[in-house]
Design a protein around this motif. Structure first.
Motif, PDB file in Angstrom:
ATOM      1  N   SER A   9     -75.993 -96.957 -97.392  1.00  0.00           N
ATOM      2  CA  SER A   9     -77.264 -96.236 -97.469  1.00  0.00           C
ATOM      3  C   SER A   9     -77.609 -95.568 -96.142  1.00  0.00           C
ATOM      4  N   LEU A  10     -78.209 -94.405 -96.250  1.00  0.00           N
ATOM      5  CA  LEU A  10     -78.701 -93.678 -95.076  1.00  0.00           C
ATOM      6  C   LEU A  10     -80.208 -93.839 -94.915  1.00  0.00           C
ATOM      7  N   ASP A  11     -80.805 -94.732 -95.679  1.00  0.00           N
ATOM      8  CA  ASP A  11     -82.259 -94.930 -95.660  1.00  0.00           C
ATOM      9  C   ASP A  11     -82.716 -95.678 -94.413  1.00  0.00           C
ATOM     10  N   GLY A  12     -83.976 -95.434 -94.050  1.00  0.00           N
ATOM     11  CA  GLY A  12     -84.654 -96.256 -93.061  1.00  0.00           C
ATOM     12  C   GLY A  12     -84.766 -95.691 -91.668  1.00  0.00           C
ATOM     13  N   ALA A  13     -83.890 -94.796 -91.275  1.00  0.00           N
ATOM     14  CA  ALA A  13     -83.951 -94.236 -89.924  1.00  0.00           C
ATOM     15  C   ALA A  13     -84.750 -92.932 -89.946  1.00  0.00           C
ATOM     16  N   LYS A  14     -85.028 -92.401 -88.767  1.00  0.00           N
ATOM     17  CA  LYS A  14     -85.833 -91.184 -88.630  1.00  0.00           C
ATOM     18  C   LYS A  14     -84.949 -89.941 -88.700  1.00  0.00           C
ATOM     19  N   TRP A  15     -85.319 -88.999 -89.566  1.00  0.00           N
ATOM     20  CA  TRP A  15     -84.566 -87.758 -89.700  1.00  0.00           C
ATOM     21  C   TRP A  15     -85.142 -86.724 -88.752  1.00  0.00           C
ATOM     22  N   LEU A  16     -84.296 -86.229 -87.867  1.00  0.00           N
ATOM     23  CA  LEU A  16     -84.701 -85.180 -86.937  1.00  0.00           C
ATOM     24  C   LEU A  16     -84.584 -83.820 -87.617  1.00  0.00           C
ATOM     25  N   LYS A  17     -83.490 -83.624 -88.303  1.00  0.00           N
ATOM     26  CA  LYS A  17     -83.262 -82.401 -89.080  1.00  0.00           C
ATOM     27  C   LYS A  17     -82.797 -82.831 -90.449  1.00  0.00           C
ATOM     28  N   VAL A  84     -79.204 -81.187 -79.409  1.00  0.00           N
ATOM     29  CA  VAL A  84     -79.138 -80.534 -80.721  1.00  0.00           C
ATOM     30  C   VAL A  84     -79.356 -79.031 -80.568  1.00  0.00           C
ATOM     31  N   LYS A  85     -80.330 -78.664 -79.767  1.00  0.00           N
ATOM     32  CA  LYS A  85     -80.616 -77.239 -79.560  1.00  0.00           C
ATOM     33  C   LYS A  85     -79.483 -76.564 -78.781  1.00  0.00           C
ATOM     34  N   TYR A  86     -79.018 -77.196 -77.714  1.00  0.00           N
ATOM     35  CA  TYR A  86     -77.975 -76.614 -76.873  1.00  0.00           C
ATOM     36  C   TYR A  86     -76.701 -76.337 -77.667  1.00  0.00           C
ATOM     37  N   TYR A  87     -76.316 -77.280 -78.532  1.00  0.00           N
ATOM     38  CA  TYR A  87     -75.081 -77.139 -79.315  1.00  0.00           C
ATOM     39  C   TYR A  87     -75.334 -76.504 -80.684  1.00  0.00           C
ATOM     40  N   ASP A  88     -76.557 -76.076 -80.918  1.00  0.00           N
ATOM     41  CA  ASP A  88     -76.918 -75.388 -82.156  1.00  0.00           C
ATOM     42  C   ASP A  88     -76.461 -76.177 -83.383  1.00  0.00           C
ATOM     43  N   MET A  89     -76.770 -77.471 -83.386  1.00  0.00           N
ATOM     44  CA  MET A  89     -76.398 -78.342 -84.497  1.00  0.00           C
ATOM     45  C   MET A  89     -77.289 -78.011 -85.698  1.00  0.00           C
ATOM     46  N   LEU A  90     -76.683 -77.543 -86.760  1.00  0.00           N
ATOM     47  CA  LEU A  90     -77.436 -77.115 -87.926  1.00  0.00           C
ATOM     48  C   LEU A  90     -77.457 -78.154 -89.043  1.00  0.00           C
ATOM     49  N   GLN A  91     -76.542 -79.115 -88.995  1.00  0.00           N
ATOM     50  CA  GLN A  91     -76.464 -80.108 -90.055  1.00  0.00           C
ATOM     51  C   GLN A  91     -77.642 -81.086 -89.976  1.00  0.00           C
ATOM     52  N   PRO A  92     -77.937 -81.786 -91.081  1.00  0.00           N
ATOM     53  CA  PRO A  92     -78.973 -82.826 -91.032  1.00  0.00           C
ATOM     54  C   PRO A  92     -78.615 -83.873 -89.986  1.00  0.00           C
ATOM     55  N   ILE A  93     -79.628 -84.321 -89.253  1.00  0.00           N
ATOM     56  CA  ILE A  93     -79.420 -85.280 -88.169  1.00  0.00           C
ATOM     57  C   ILE A  93     -80.399 -86.428 -88.333  1.00  0.00           C
ATOM     58  N   VAL A  94     -79.869 -87.622 -88.289  1.00  0.00           N
ATOM     59  CA  VAL A  94     -80.693 -88.821 -88.373  1.00  0.00           C
ATOM     60  C   VAL A  94     -80.578 -89.563 -87.044  1.00  0.00           C
ATOM     61  N   ILE A  95     -81.718 -90.014 -86.543  1.00  0.00           N
ATOM     62  CA  ILE A  95     -81.744 -90.778 -85.289  1.00  0.00           C
ATOM     63  C   ILE A  95     -81.841 -92.254 -85.653  1.00  0.00           C
ATOM     64  N   ASP A  96     -80.811 -92.991 -85.313  1.00  0.00           N
ATOM     65  CA  ASP A  96     -80.679 -94.387 -85.720  1.00  0.00           C
ATOM     66  C   ASP A  96     -80.956 -95.333 -84.557  1.00  0.00           C
ATOM     67  N   ASN A  97     -82.139 -95.211 -83.960  1.00  0.00           N
ATOM     68  CA  ASN A  97     -82.475 -96.030 -82.792  1.00  0.00           C
ATOM     69  C   ASN A  97     -82.537 -97.522 -83.093  1.00  0.00           C
ATOM     70  N   GLU A  98     -82.765 -97.893 -84.342  1.00  0.00           N
ATOM     71  CA  GLU A  98     -82.808 -99.314 -84.711  1.00  0.00           C
ATOM     72  C   GLU A  98     -81.469 -99.801 -85.261  1.00  0.00           C
ATOM     73  N   PHE A  99     -80.459 -98.951 -85.269  1.00  0.00           N
ATOM     74  CA  PHE A  99     -79.106 -99.290 -85.719  1.00  0.00           C
ATOM     75  C   PHE A  99     -79.050 -99.705 -87.193  1.00  0.00           C
ATOM     76  N   LEU A 100     -79.972 -99.203 -87.996  1.00  0.00           N
ATOM     77  CA  LEU A 100     -79.974 -99.541 -89.421  1.00  0.00           C
ATOM     78  C   LEU A 100     -78.729 -98.985 -90.115  1.00  0.00           C
ATOM     79  N   ILE A 101     -78.482 -97.702 -89.931  1.00  0.00           N
ATOM     80  CA  ILE A 101     -77.309 -97.068 -90.546  1.00  0.00           C
ATOM     81  C   ILE A 101     -76.038 -97.530 -89.844  1.00  0.00           C
ATOM     82  N   THR A 102     -76.085 -97.590 -88.544  1.00  0.00           N
ATOM     83  CA  THR A 102     -74.932 -98.030 -87.756  1.00  0.00           C
ATOM     84  C   THR A 102     -74.434 -99.390 -88.226  1.00  0.00           C
TER      85      THR A 102
END
Length: 150
Positions: A9-17, A84-102
């Protein structure tokens, strides 16, 4: 993760994009998930290649970036946004600071790359700087299978 294991599951973390993708939204076409970190130079070197893959397989491959922090500075969302801005990352990005997805992926390395088929089953895993080159042929094969070209 073992080959042919279902996508965690990809649930629970914060989506940046992106819109908070769920596994149900990802089935139906192959999915490429890469774990990266702003403090990882190998990860940053691979971001242009991932953008190229996104262009090459637009419409045929889901690409999701999971930011996995390795240092205290990595958990600062503004630092992630700058990369993300510097490398022009266009794909959805999730920030997993709590390591839920990891933790669900049992992932310990960046960069790490996971390729799932259109049924959501793991077809290939690779870690390290050269992992992306190795994965390109696997991505092509899984996309062609999905399109009935194999």
């Amino acid at each position: 993760m073992k080959l042919r294991a279902p996508m965690p599951s990809l649930d629970g973390a914060k989506w940046l994009k992106g819109r908070g993708w769920t596994n149900d939204m990802l089935t139906g076409k192959p999915t490429f998930i890469h774990f990266w970190s702003v403090s990882c130079n190998l990860c940053k070197h691979g971001l242009d290649a991932i953008n190229h893959l996104a262009d090459q397989y637009a419409g045929d491959l889901n690409i999701i970036a999971v930011h996995m922090p390795r240092t205290e500075e990595d958990v600062i969302v503004d630092n992630v946004k700058k990369v993300v801005k510097y490398y022009d990352m266009l794909q959805p990005i999730v920030i997993d600071n709590e390591f839920l997805i990891t933790d669900r992926f049992n992932n310990r390395y960046v960069p790490s790359y996971y390729l799932f088929d259109d049924k959501g089953l793991l077809r290939h895993y690779q870690a390290g700087g050269s992992g992306l080159r190795i994965l390109e042929k696997r991505i092509e094969r899984v996309v062609h299978e999905h399109k009935g070209m194999v």
